[in-house]
Design a protein around this motif. Structure first.
Motif, PDB file in Angstrom:
ATOM      1  N   LEU A  54       0.836  -1.199   0.000  1.00 16.77           N
ATOM      2  CA  LEU A  54       0.000   0.000   0.000  1.00 16.77           C
ATOM      3  C   LEU A  54       0.875   1.256   0.000  1.00 16.77           C
ATOM      4  CD1 LEU A  54      -2.876   1.179   0.099  1.00 16.77           C
ATOM      5  CD2 LEU A  54      -2.721   1.042   2.599  1.00 16.77           C
ATOM      6  N   HIS A  69      -4.543  -3.297  -2.607  1.00 13.63           N
ATOM      7  CA  HIS A  69      -3.765  -3.525  -1.384  1.00 13.63           C
ATOM      8  C   HIS A  69      -4.485  -3.003  -0.139  1.00 13.63           C
ATOM      9  CE1 HIS A  69      -0.628  -5.517  -3.480  1.00 13.63           C
ATOM     10  NE2 HIS A  69      -0.562  -4.515  -4.351  1.00 13.63           N
ATOM     11  N   ALA A  70      -5.321  -1.979  -0.283  1.00 18.26           N
ATOM     12  CA  ALA A  70      -6.154  -1.558   0.855  1.00 18.26           C
ATOM     13  C   ALA A  70      -7.130  -2.673   1.215  1.00 18.26           C
ATOM     14  CB  ALA A  70      -6.910  -0.271   0.520  1.00 18.26           C
ATOM     15  N   ALA A 105      -5.680   6.559  -0.481  1.00 21.08           N
ATOM     16  CA  ALA A 105      -5.511   5.219   0.095  1.00 21.08           C
ATOM     17  C   ALA A 105      -6.415   5.026   1.313  1.00 21.08           C
ATOM     18  CB  ALA A 105      -4.049   4.989   0.494  1.00 21.08           C
TER      19      ALA A 105
END
Length: 116
Positions: A54, A69-70, A105
C-alpha cells in the motif's frame, strides 16, 4: 477530484485484468504466482506485506495498487490506525504527492474494509 467509488473501481479493474490475463495466460500465471509468494507469511506477516505494498502504491501514485492492497490489508486484519501510520511512512518517503495519494488510500481502505 470526484469521490472515487472504490468497489466499482475494483470491479471494473478486475474485469479488465481478466481480459488481459486471457490474452497472456503464461505471463499472467507467473505474475499471480509471484504475488502469492511475495505476500505469503514469512519473516513478515501478510498484513505487514500488504501495508508495504500500500505504501509503495501511494508513492507510485497507482490507483489500482491503492484499491487492491487496501482491500487485502483489511482482509489480513489491518486497522485504520495501521493504514494511517503506513501513509505517514509513504509521506515521509514520497513528499507532497504521497500526501494526496495517502488521502486516496485511506478512502479506499475505509470503503473497501466495509465492503469486506
Amino acid at each position: 477530484m470526484a469521490e472515487q467509488n472504490w468497489s466499482d473501481f475494483t470491479d471494473r479493474t478486475n474485469k479488465r485484468m481478466a481480459e488481459l490475463r486471457k490474452s497472456m495466460p503464461e505471463p499472467a500465471k507467473g505474475f499471480a504466482e509471484l504475488a502469492r509468494a511475495a505476500i505469503a507469511p514469512g519473516a513478515l506477516d501478510s498484513k505487514t506485506k500488504e501495508l508495504i505494498a500500500l505504501a509503495i502504491g501511494i508513492a507510485a501514485r497507482c490507483d489500482g495498487c491503492l484499491a487492491f492492497h487496501a482491500k487485502a490489508a483489511a482482509r489480513h486484519g489491518a486497522t485504520r490506525q495501521e493504514v494511517i501510520e503506513t501513509i505517514s511512512v509513504a509521506l515521509y518517503m514520497g513528499g507532497g504527492p504521497s500526501m494526496i495519494y495517502g488521502a486516496e488510500a485511506l478512502s479506499a481502505f475505509d470503503a473497501l474494509s466495509e465492503a469486506g
